[in-house]
Motif scaffolding. Structure first.
Motif, short mmCIF file in Angstrom:
data_model
loop_
_atom_site.label_atom_id
_atom_site.label_comp_id
_atom_site.label_asym_id
_atom_site.label_seq_id
_atom_site.Cartn_x
_atom_site.Cartn_y
_atom_site.Cartn_z
N VAL A 13 0.85 -1.11 0.08
CA VAL A 13 0.06 0.44 0.17
C VAL A 13 0.90 0.89 -0.48
O VAL A 13 0.86 1.49 0.77
N LEU A 14 0.80 2.32 -0.38
CA LEU A 14 1.14 3.38 -0.85
C LEU A 14 0.57 4.71 -0.08
O LEU A 14 -0.65 4.49 -1.17
N ASP A 15 0.98 5.38 0.27
CA ASP A 15 0.33 6.53 1.16
C ASP A 15 0.85 7.66 -0.42
O ASP A 15 1.48 7.39 -1.73
N SER A 16 0.11 8.60 0.77
CA SER A 16 0.67 9.92 -1.21
C SER A 16 2.30 10.24 -0.99
O SER A 16 2.90 10.63 -1.90
N GLU A 17 2.57 10.30 0.19
CA GLU A 17 4.55 10.39 0.09
C GLU A 17 4.39 9.15 -1.05
O GLU A 17 6.04 9.27 -1.77
N GLN A 110 -6.66 -5.84 3.14
CA GLN A 110 -5.81 -6.46 2.51
C GLN A 110 -5.43 -7.68 2.06
O GLN A 110 -5.20 -8.30 3.69
N GLN A 111 -5.41 -7.90 1.46
CA GLN A 111 -4.68 -9.89 2.21
C GLN A 111 -3.76 -9.54 2.36
O GLN A 111 -2.39 -8.49 2.04
N ARG A 112 -2.80 -10.32 3.45
CA ARG A 112 -1.53 -10.51 4.20
C ARG A 112 -0.51 -11.47 2.95
O ARG A 112 -0.69 -12.06 3.15
N PRO A 113 0.67 -11.20 3.74
CA PRO A 113 1.39 -9.92 4.07
C PRO A 113 1.33 -8.86 3.65
O PRO A 113 0.17 -8.45 2.39
N VAL A 114 1.06 -7.47 4.41
CA VAL A 114 0.58 -6.11 4.33
C VAL A 114 2.00 -5.43 4.93
O VAL A 114 2.23 -5.15 5.44
N VAL A 115 2.24 -4.14 3.62
CA VAL A 115 3.69 -3.30 3.35
C VAL A 115 3.11 -1.91 3.24
O VAL A 115 2.01 -2.01 1.98
N VAL A 116 3.47 -0.96 3.41
CA VAL A 116 2.89 0.24 3.43
C VAL A 116 4.29 1.28 3.57
O VAL A 116 4.50 1.14 4.84
N LEU A 117 4.05 1.83 2.59
CA LEU A 117 4.91 2.57 2.08
C LEU A 117 4.65 4.11 3.17
O LEU A 117 3.88 4.42 2.19
N THR A 118 5.13 4.26 4.01
CA THR A 118 4.60 5.86 3.89
C THR A 118 5.19 6.68 4.99
O THR A 118 6.88 6.95 5.42
N SER A 119 5.40 7.78 4.59
CA SER A 119 5.51 9.03 5.18
C SER A 119 5.57 9.36 6.90
O SER A 119 5.98 9.84 8.00
N ASP A 120 4.25 8.57 7.41
CA ASP A 120 3.67 9.06 8.57
C ASP A 120 3.33 8.01 9.34
O ASP A 120 2.92 7.28 10.16
N ILE A 121 5.29 7.62 9.65
CA ILE A 121 4.87 6.27 10.16
C ILE A 121 4.14 6.59 11.79
O ILE A 121 3.50 4.99 12.39
N ASP A 122 4.33 7.88 12.08
CA ASP A 122 3.62 7.61 13.80
C ASP A 122 2.27 7.20 13.62
O ASP A 122 1.62 6.63 14.33
N ASP A 123 1.74 8.23 13.15
CA ASP A 123 0.18 8.15 12.67
C ASP A 123 -0.09 6.94 12.36
O ASP A 123 -0.95 6.25 12.63
N LEU A 124 0.68 6.09 11.42
CA LEU A 124 0.27 4.75 11.05
C LEU A 124 0.34 3.76 12.07
O LEU A 124 -0.53 3.06 12.43
N THR A 125 1.20 3.86 12.97
CA THR A 125 1.50 3.36 13.91
C THR A 125 0.31 3.33 15.19
O THR A 125 0.11 2.45 15.37
N LYS A 126 -0.10 4.49 15.37
CA LYS A 126 -1.46 4.74 16.10
C LYS A 126 -2.51 4.16 15.53
O LYS A 126 -3.83 3.50 16.19
N LEU A 127 -2.60 4.36 14.47
CA LEU A 127 -3.69 3.57 13.36
C LEU A 127 -4.08 1.87 13.15
O LEU A 127 -4.86 1.33 12.99
N CYS A 128 -2.31 1.97 13.04
CA CYS A 128 -2.76 0.00 12.74
C CYS A 128 -1.74 -0.68 13.65
O CYS A 128 -1.49 -1.49 13.47
#
Length: 137
Positions: A13-17, A110-128
């Motif tokens: 999964v790609l975020d905006s960055e 999404q089907q596992r394993p899931v990898v997210v490329l993100t610039s928002d590690i802190d926020d996505l850690t809180k959410l995921c």
């Protein structure tokens, strides 16, 4: 870049960055996307990611070509409700976290394993939490 039908071996999964850097042909992000595809992973973005990542200097022809090779997940009522629930559970609110919550919701279904490329590690850690692998870009 045609979308390939592969044995689905997980999801990137790609975020905006991530999308912005792919659009700019950032070598590290492009390599991660190609490596994921080589492993049979599907590459996915939220429809809202396009809105967040694109600006007036974006190469529209390249954007169209890149998007044709990604699965673009729509955001409807159910996805919005699930993203809102993630925000509440994480104690977050407001526009600062809204699209991050949509990306997190997308990643979590999404089907596992899931990898997210993100610039928002802190926020996505809180959410995921620890349910997806987060890779900084």
């Amino acid at each position: 870049m045609a979308r390939r039908k592969l044995n689905h071996e997980g999801t990137l999964v790609l975020d905006s960055e991530g999308l912005s850097k792919l659009l700019a042909d950032h070598s590290g992000v492009a390599a991660m996307v190609e490596q994921a595809r080589a492993r049979g992973m599907e590459v996915v973005i939220s429809a809202l990611t396009i809105i967040e990542a694109v600006h007036e200097r974006s190469n529209q022809a390249r954007l169209g070509w890149l998007l044709s090779g990604l699965r673009i997940a729509p955001v409807g009522d159910e996805e919005a409700k699930a993203a809102s629930a993630l925000l509440l559970a994480a104690g977050l609110h407001g526009h600062k976290y809204a699209i991050d919550a949509v990306v997190a919701e997308l990643a979590l279904r999404q089907q596992r394993p899931v990898v997210v490329l993100t610039s928002d590690i802190d926020d996505l850690t809180k959410l995921c939490g620890g349910r997806v692998r987060l890779v900084p870009v």
